[in-house]
Structure formats: C-alpha cells, structure tokens
Design an enzyme around this catalytic site. Structure first.
Site, PDB file in Angstrom:
ATOM      1  N   LYS A  23      10.859 -30.617  -4.825  1.00 22.34           N
ATOM      2  CA  LYS A  23      10.694 -31.371  -6.033  1.00 22.34           C
ATOM      3  C   LYS A  23      11.846 -31.872  -6.903  1.00 22.34           C
ATOM      4  O   LYS A  23      11.114 -33.107  -7.458  1.00 22.34           O
ATOM      5  CB  LYS A  23      10.701 -29.874  -6.985  1.00 22.34           C
ATOM      6  CG  LYS A  23      10.836 -29.614  -8.803  1.00 22.34           C
ATOM      7  CD  LYS A  23      10.871 -28.921  -9.227  1.00 22.34           C
ATOM      8  CE  LYS A  23      10.995 -28.997 -11.105  1.00 22.34           C
ATOM      9  NZ  LYS A  23      12.997 -29.489 -10.889  1.00 22.34           N
ATOM     10  N   ASN A  24      13.039 -31.993  -6.940  1.00 17.20           N
ATOM     11  CA  ASN A  24      13.601 -32.958  -7.471  1.00 17.20           C
ATOM     12  C   ASN A  24      14.093 -33.999  -6.670  1.00 17.20           C
ATOM     13  O   ASN A  24      14.906 -35.056  -7.203  1.00 17.20           O
ATOM     14  CB  ASN A  24      15.303 -31.809  -7.592  1.00 17.20           C
ATOM     15  CG  ASN A  24      14.488 -31.182  -8.565  1.00 17.20           C
ATOM     16  OD1 ASN A  24      13.691 -31.046  -9.669  1.00 17.20           O
ATOM     17  ND2 ASN A  24      15.406 -30.208  -9.268  1.00 17.20           N
ATOM     18  N   ARG A  95      11.078 -33.881 -17.350  1.00 17.79           N
ATOM     19  CA  ARG A  95      12.268 -34.541 -17.862  1.00 17.79           C
ATOM     20  C   ARG A  95      12.101 -35.713 -16.832  1.00 17.79           C
ATOM     21  O   ARG A  95      12.771 -36.601 -16.569  1.00 17.79           O
ATOM     22  CB  ARG A  95      13.350 -33.928 -17.950  1.00 17.79           C
ATOM     23  CG  ARG A  95      13.300 -33.179 -18.137  1.00 17.79           C
ATOM     24  CD  ARG A  95      14.857 -32.478 -17.985  1.00 17.79           C
ATOM     25  NE  ARG A  95      16.068 -33.571 -18.407  1.00 17.79           N
ATOM     26  CZ  ARG A  95      15.901 -33.673 -20.091  1.00 17.79           C
ATOM     27  NH1 ARG A  95      15.643 -33.040 -20.994  1.00 17.79           N
ATOM     28  NH2 ARG A  95      17.250 -34.345 -20.473  1.00 17.79           N
ATOM     29  N   CYS A 119      12.949 -27.889 -18.352  1.00 18.51           N
ATOM     30  CA  CYS A 119      13.781 -26.009 -19.043  1.00 18.51           C
ATOM     31  C   CYS A 119      14.503 -26.706 -20.011  1.00 18.51           C
ATOM     32  O   CYS A 119      15.187 -27.120 -20.253  1.00 18.51           O
ATOM     33  CB  CYS A 119      13.839 -25.666 -17.436  1.00 18.51           C
ATOM     34  SG  CYS A 119      13.021 -24.887 -16.472  1.00 18.51           S
ATOM     35  N   ARG A 124      20.636 -30.586 -23.164  1.00 16.37           N
ATOM     36  CA  ARG A 124      20.406 -32.229 -21.745  1.00 16.37           C
ATOM     37  C   ARG A 124      19.730 -32.657 -22.714  1.00 16.37           C
ATOM     38  O   ARG A 124      18.870 -33.559 -22.857  1.00 16.37           O
ATOM     39  CB  ARG A 124      19.172 -31.689 -21.225  1.00 16.37           C
ATOM     40  CG  ARG A 124      18.728 -29.769 -21.127  1.00 16.37           C
ATOM     41  CD  ARG A 124      18.106 -29.818 -19.970  1.00 16.37           C
ATOM     42  NE  ARG A 124      17.515 -30.006 -18.585  1.00 16.37           N
ATOM     43  CZ  ARG A 124      17.143 -30.163 -17.710  1.00 16.37           C
ATOM     44  NH1 ARG A 124      16.128 -29.200 -18.136  1.00 16.37           N
ATOM     45  NH2 ARG A 124      16.676 -30.642 -17.017  1.00 16.37           N
ATOM     46  N   ASP A 308      20.849 -24.753  -9.718  1.00 20.13           N
ATOM     47  CA  ASP A 308      19.847 -24.257  -9.474  1.00 20.13           C
ATOM     48  C   ASP A 308      19.317 -22.761  -8.049  1.00 20.13           C
ATOM     49  O   ASP A 308      18.761 -22.199  -8.336  1.00 20.13           O
ATOM     50  CB  ASP A 308      18.754 -25.197  -8.828  1.00 20.13           C
ATOM     51  CG  ASP A 308      18.537 -26.034  -9.882  1.00 20.13           C
ATOM     52  OD1 ASP A 308      18.005 -26.035 -11.030  1.00 20.13           O
ATOM     53  OD2 ASP A 308      19.149 -27.086  -9.564  1.00 20.13           O
ATOM     54  N   VAL A 330      27.446 -26.625 -15.237  1.00 21.45           N
ATOM     55  CA  VAL A 330      26.077 -27.574 -14.924  1.00 21.45           C
ATOM     56  C   VAL A 330      26.125 -27.489 -16.742  1.00 21.45           C
ATOM     57  O   VAL A 330      26.248 -28.334 -17.071  1.00 21.45           O
ATOM     58  CB  VAL A 330      25.916 -27.935 -14.210  1.00 21.45           C
ATOM     59  CG1 VAL A 330      25.054 -29.048 -13.865  1.00 21.45           C
ATOM     60  CG2 VAL A 330      26.331 -27.586 -12.985  1.00 21.45           C
ATOM     61  N   ARG A 416       6.020 -24.490 -11.905  1.00 18.93           N
ATOM     62  CA  ARG A 416       5.911 -25.996 -11.285  1.00 18.93           C
ATOM     63  C   ARG A 416       6.672 -26.679 -10.368  1.00 18.93           C
ATOM     64  O   ARG A 416       6.762 -27.229  -9.984  1.00 18.93           O
ATOM     65  CB  ARG A 416       6.548 -26.196 -13.049  1.00 18.93           C
ATOM     66  CG  ARG A 416       6.214 -27.482 -14.145  1.00 18.93           C
ATOM     67  CD  ARG A 416       6.741 -27.118 -15.157  1.00 18.93           C
ATOM     68  NE  ARG A 416       8.346 -27.753 -14.488  1.00 18.93           N
ATOM     69  CZ  ARG A 416       9.307 -28.084 -15.278  1.00 18.93           C
ATOM     70  NH1 ARG A 416       9.312 -27.015 -16.325  1.00 18.93           N
ATOM     71  NH2 ARG A 416      10.537 -28.641 -15.082  1.00 18.93           N
TER      72      ARG A 416
HETATM   73  C1  EPZ Z   1      18.409 -32.431 -12.329  1.00 17.18           C
HETATM   74  O1  EPZ Z   1      18.633 -32.214 -14.124  1.00 17.18           O
HETATM   75  C2  EPZ Z   1      17.658 -31.400 -12.322  1.00 17.18           C
HETATM   76  N1  EPZ Z   1      16.734 -31.338 -12.843  1.00 17.18           N
HETATM   77  C3  EPZ Z   1      18.510 -29.514 -13.090  1.00 17.18           C
HETATM   78  O2  EPZ Z   1      16.752 -28.944 -12.176  1.00 17.18           O
HETATM   79  C4  EPZ Z   1      19.154 -29.461 -12.111  1.00 17.18           C
HETATM   80  O3  EPZ Z   1      19.124 -28.272 -12.357  1.00 17.18           O
HETATM   81  C5  EPZ Z   1      20.286 -30.338 -12.427  1.00 17.18           C
HETATM   82  O4  EPZ Z   1      19.613 -32.122 -12.131  1.00 17.18           O
HETATM   83  C6  EPZ Z   1      21.332 -30.269 -11.494  1.00 17.18           C
HETATM   84  O5  EPZ Z   1      21.519 -30.555 -10.233  1.00 17.18           O
HETATM   85  C7  EPZ Z   1      15.333 -32.606 -11.580  1.00 17.18           C
HETATM   86  O6  EPZ Z   1      16.077 -33.376 -10.907  1.00 17.18           O
HETATM   87  C8  EPZ Z   1      13.857 -33.000 -12.578  1.00 17.18           C
HETATM   88  P1  EPZ Z   1      21.628 -33.650 -14.847  1.00 17.18           P
HETATM   89  P2  EPZ Z   1      19.356 -33.454 -14.592  1.00 17.18           P
HETATM   90  O7  EPZ Z   1      21.243 -34.934 -15.799  1.00 17.18           O
HETATM   91  O8  EPZ Z   1      19.208 -34.605 -13.945  1.00 17.18           O
HETATM   92  C9  EPZ Z   1      24.547 -33.275 -19.394  1.00 17.18           C
HETATM   93  C10 EPZ Z   1      15.415 -27.034 -11.632  1.00 17.18           C
HETATM   94  O9  EPZ Z   1      15.194 -26.699 -12.345  1.00 17.18           O
HETATM   95  N2  EPZ Z   1      23.609 -34.813 -19.901  1.00 17.18           N
HETATM   96  O10 EPZ Z   1      22.743 -33.740 -13.850  1.00 17.18           O
HETATM   97  O11 EPZ Z   1      18.213 -33.570 -16.403  1.00 17.18           O
HETATM   98  C11 EPZ Z   1      23.468 -32.664 -19.395  1.00 17.18           C
HETATM   99  O12 EPZ Z   1      23.333 -31.524 -20.324  1.00 17.18           O
HETATM  100  C12 EPZ Z   1      16.104 -28.082 -12.455  1.00 17.18           C
HETATM  101  O13 EPZ Z   1      14.698 -27.660 -10.413  1.00 17.18           O
HETATM  102  C13 EPZ Z   1      24.133 -35.432 -20.791  1.00 17.18           C
HETATM  103  O14 EPZ Z   1      25.732 -34.710 -21.573  1.00 17.18           O
HETATM  104  O15 EPZ Z   1      20.394 -32.694 -15.152  1.00 17.18           O
HETATM  105  C14 EPZ Z   1      23.603 -31.018 -18.270  1.00 17.18           C
HETATM  106  O16 EPZ Z   1      24.372 -30.419 -18.974  1.00 17.18           O
HETATM  107  C15 EPZ Z   1      16.704 -27.755 -13.904  1.00 17.18           C
HETATM  108  N3  EPZ Z   1      24.008 -36.420 -20.627  1.00 17.18           N
HETATM  109  C16 EPZ Z   1      24.267 -31.755 -17.186  1.00 17.18           C
HETATM  110  O17 EPZ Z   1      25.118 -33.372 -17.775  1.00 17.18           O
HETATM  111  C17 EPZ Z   1      23.049 -37.174 -19.934  1.00 17.18           C
HETATM  112  O18 EPZ Z   1      22.379 -38.205 -20.758  1.00 17.18           O
HETATM  113  C18 EPZ Z   1      24.014 -32.360 -15.449  1.00 17.18           C
HETATM  114  O19 EPZ Z   1      22.722 -32.764 -16.866  1.00 17.18           O
HETATM  115  C19 EPZ Z   1      22.633 -36.543 -19.062  1.00 17.18           C
HETATM  116  C20 EPZ Z   1      23.362 -35.153 -18.420  1.00 17.18           C
END
Ligand code: EPZ
Length: 437
Positions: A23-24, A95, A119, A124, A308, A330, A416
């Site tokens: 998915k991701n 997202r 989610c 985020r 995850d 995370v 989803r």
């Molecule tokens: C991706 O989310 C995945 N989603 C998530 O899977 C997954 O848990 C996550 O990466 C971590 O592996 C998709 O790929 C669609 P991040 P993403 O940016 O990209 C902070 C699922 O269930 N952050 O790595 O949104 C954020 O708040 C989903 O499949 C900022 O502070 O995650 C978090 O604490 C859930 N500012 C951390 O970084 C930013 O501009 C990691 O978020 C961006 C992120």
C-alpha cells in the site's frame, strides 16, 4: 451504507495466503506517473481503498486510470492531465495528494492541494514538506484550507530533514528528479517502499542514488518517460498475518513474505517465542505448541521495528507470558486502540514516559507513547469500533482469538489498506460475516 464484521472467535489460523503489493509504495508510484506524460504500468497492485482514492484524485485532474483488480495491474495515462488543482472534495481522505506537489509543479508551475487526511495517530504536520519545497525554490504556503505551491523551475539544493519522514522524503525526491542541478536529502527515510519508488523513478529516467548515512542524491534531468514497474510486496501485510498466525497458535504459510524486508520483525518474532521457516517463495510462521514470551521493544524508522507492525505484535503479546513493553517513537498517539482491547480482557496500560528504550523526541510532552502489556490474558468478544487502519487489523486478530462473538465497525479503515482481508482470514479458517449496518 456502512459495513460491520461479525467474528466468531476461537480459531487457530492455518493455511496459506499470498501477499500483494505494498500500500505504502503503490499509491506513491501512481503519483510518480504524473511526472511523465504517457502510460505508466504498475503490476502487483493490491485491491485496496487507498488505490481507489488515489485513482479518483488523479482522474479528477484529468488522468485516465485503468485498474484490473483481479490481475493486479494498473495503467496510469497522464498525457491528458488538465489541472494542477486537486478538488477540495478530496481533502481529508488520505495522505497522498500532498505528494502530487512536485509533479504538478513540474507540469504546470503551480499546485493547489487541499488539507490532508489519513489515520488519526498523531498530529502529522507537513512542515518538513513545505520547508523542503521552499529550499527547492518554490513558494509554499497554507491558506484557505489548501496548500499552494508556485515555482517556474525548482532548483537543486541540500535539505536536512529534522526527522527521517517517509512522506517528506518521497515528496522531495519526486520534486528533485526534474529540478535544475543536484538535490541532496539528508537524514532521509530509507524504507524499502521508498527504495521501490526510487527504482521506478530510475526506470523513468531519473538519476538517483542512495548514499551512506540516510542521504539521497538526485541529479535533475530535463524529462522523464513512462515505465513498467512491479510494486514490491507489502511487508506490513506479511507481518500482520505472521503475528496473527503465531498469536492464535496457528500455522500459516505467507507466500511472498520477503525475509530481506522483515529482518527486524523476524528477530522480534523469534524473541517473543514465535517461529518461522524461510522458504524460496515465502515464509511459514507457526505458534502451535510454543510458549510465547514477553519482550521489551521500541518502534523506529527503517531498519528498526516498524510502527505499523506494532499493533499486531501487541495482540501477540497479550498471549505471551509476563510483562512486555513497547515504546512507540514514530507517532506520538498510536496507542489509542488499546482501550477496546482492555474491554475484551487484555491488560495494557499506556504511559507518557519513554519506557523500555532510549529517550525519544516525545519525552516529557505528555504523549501516551509507551505501553506495558501483561499476559497471557484470554480475550472475550465485544462490540468495538476501529479508530485507524493498523489498529483495525489488530482488532480483527483479537476477535479471532476471543471467546465468543465480536462485532467490529469502522471496517472501511481496514479495507483502505489490506487487500481482500476478509477473504484471506476466511481462507485461514476464521469465521467472519460481513453485514450492512
Ligand atoms: C508513512 O506515513 C506511512 N503512510 C505510515 O503508514 C507509516 O506509519 C509512516 O510512514 C512511518 O513509516 C503512508 O505511506 C501513506 P512520516 P507518513 O512522515 O509519511 C512527523 C499506514 O497505516 N512529521 O514518516 O505520513 C510525523 O508527525 C500508515 O499505512 C513531521 O513532524 O509518516 C511523524 O511523527 C500510518 N513533519 C513522523 O514525522 C512533517 O512534515 C513520521 O511521519 C512530516 C512528518
């Protein structure tokens, strides 16, 4: 009409399932096709809601998408892309639209993207994305419920992310492929799904390399062309079913589970008492006659234990002897789902301290990001509502483990992100009915 799953618990999951594309990765790869006018072909595409949402967003921009759910192929024809403005009706669904910023900027010099969804597992924010685009020379701002990006041409630069964000890395990587000069993304995410995206971009004509120490180097090129790409298998789906097999003391062969991308998970599985056998075409997981043991672990960015994977692992730990500790580093708010498990008989307490590992960036911010799980606890059926995707899968496993009947609502979250999940659980012997509410 909303649907519910009614699960009669008490089965040991046994049999075989086949993992599909991640998915991701797939949704990001659909977005990448916007960079190259023409038809990009993706294979091993899962039949999930997020592919559907992404398809609808891209169609609203003028693309023609053909998805054969049975064959797992998707063709994205982006030659008729007509507008850089994602309609407001797609705000809050997932997202993915924010990742269209780079491709739309390259094709139109501007992009308008409504507020993000996804989610509710933490705040985020998108500050890393916006700052990254500003470093690349774009004007990037949030106003009137949408993100607005403007740039005649992006210019390569050095960006150091404050945290190795998956989404920000992907967004800036795609944007950098056709920027003027070279872009260096430091402290970047290096998850296998991002490497898979880089492989697609390279096949499309990009010059992109992974350097040591979490750095991506992207040398801008003038144009990209469509490509044909097989999406890597979903390591979250594989780990979710693996944990379910062991938690229910079952025996499941997961065709397509890839040891390389499950390295950290497999170690934790073995420490918790689950066993596995690596075969050329997948991995067999079994928990029958095994004593499950408590563990202390923390989630982290790749190559650590994925955030995850945490939820199905927690279900397994409710069946393990002793006290386990999981420190989530995370997302600040990813244990909301345990309250319903406690109603089913689990004994899980959450804490704002950094338990069982090093201090993380959530220390002293009062986020409930550590959990202590006492086991083994028998579970009983209950009425539960899914709060997010991964929690949803873990509720399904809890329901399969529980004595009696569990009614699960909010199943759109699971659908989803998990390919034909009911079909797969049934193939392993679970009793699940789908009813319209
Ligand atoms: C991706 O989310 C995945 N989603 C998530 O899977 C997954 O848990 C996550 O990466 C971590 O592996 C998709 O790929 C669609 P991040 P993403 O940016 O990209 C902070 C699922 O269930 N952050 O790595 O949104 C954020 O708040 C989903 O499949 C900022 O502070 O995650 C978090 O604490 C859930 N500012 C951390 O970084 C930013 O501009 C990691 O978020 C961006 C992120």
């Amino acid at each position: 009409m909303a649907r519910k799953y009614i699960v009669e618990g008490g089965s040991n999951l046994e049999g075989e399932i086949t993992i599909r594309g991640a998915k991701n990765a797939v949704t990001k790869e659909m977005v990448a096709s916007l960079l190259a006018p023409g038809v990009t072909r993706l294979r091993n595409v899962p039949d999930i809601g997020d592919v559907d949402i992404t398809r609808r967003v891209m169609e609203s921009l003028g693309c023609k998408i053909t998805h054969d759910a049975e064959a797992g192929t998707l063709e994205s024809d982006t030659s008729s892309l007509a507008t850089p403005e994602v309609p407001a009706e797609y705000s809050g669904l997932n997202r993915i639209p924010i990742l269209m910023a780079g491709p739309l900027l390259h094709r139109f010099g501007r992009a308008v993207i409504p507020m993000m969804g996804g989610c509710g597992i933490g705040e985020r924010p998108l500050d890393f994305h916006l700052q990254g685009f500003q470093s690349l020379g774009a004007k990037a701002e949030y106003r009137d419920g949408a993100y607005h990006f403007n740039a005649d041409k992006l210019t390569g630069t050095r960006i150091t992310l404050p945290f190795p964000s998956v989404g920000a890395t992907e967004n800036l990587m795609m944007a950098a492929t056709m920027a003027r000069g070279t872009t260096e993304i430091r402290n970047a995410a290096i998850e296998p799904e991002i490497v898979d995206l880089a492989l697609l971009l390279q096949a499309m004509g990009a010059i992109i390399s992974q350097e040591t120490d979490r750095t991506w180097m992207i040398q801008g090129v003038d144009s990209l062309r469509p490509a044909d790409h097989r999406v890597l298998n979903d390591r979250i789906e594989a780990a979710s079913f693996a944990a379910s097999a062991v938690a229910t003391r079952g025996d499941v062969f997961i065709r397509g589970a890839d040891q390389l991308h499950l390295l950290a998970f497999l170690n934790w599985m073995r420490r918790a008492g689950g066993e596995f056998e690596v075969r050329p075409d997948g991995i067999r997981f079994y928990g029958r006659d095994r004593k499950l043991k408590s563990i202390a672990a923390e989630t982290g960015v790749h190559p650590g234990l994925m955030t995850d994977w945490q939820q199905p692992l927690v279900i397994l730990l409710t069946q393990a002897e002793g006290m386990s500790v999981i420190h989530e580093t995370v997302y600040e708010n990813r244990f909301g789902y345990v309250e319903a498990l406690n109603r089913m008989g689990a004994k899980i307490q959450v804490f704002s301290e950094c338990l069982g590992g090093r201090d993380c960036r959530f220390r002293q911010l009062n986020h409930q990001h550590s959990a202590v799980i006492w086991g083994p606890t028998p579970l009983q059926g209950a009425e539960i509502e899914i709060p997010d995707l991964r929690a949803g899968f873990s509720y399904l496993v809890a329901a399969v483990l529980a004595k009696g009947r569990t009614s699960i609502s909010g199943v759109r979250y699971i659908e989803r992100g998990y390919d034909r999940v009911v079909e797969k659980f049934r193939a392993l012997g679970a009793s699940i009915q789908v009813v319209e509410e």
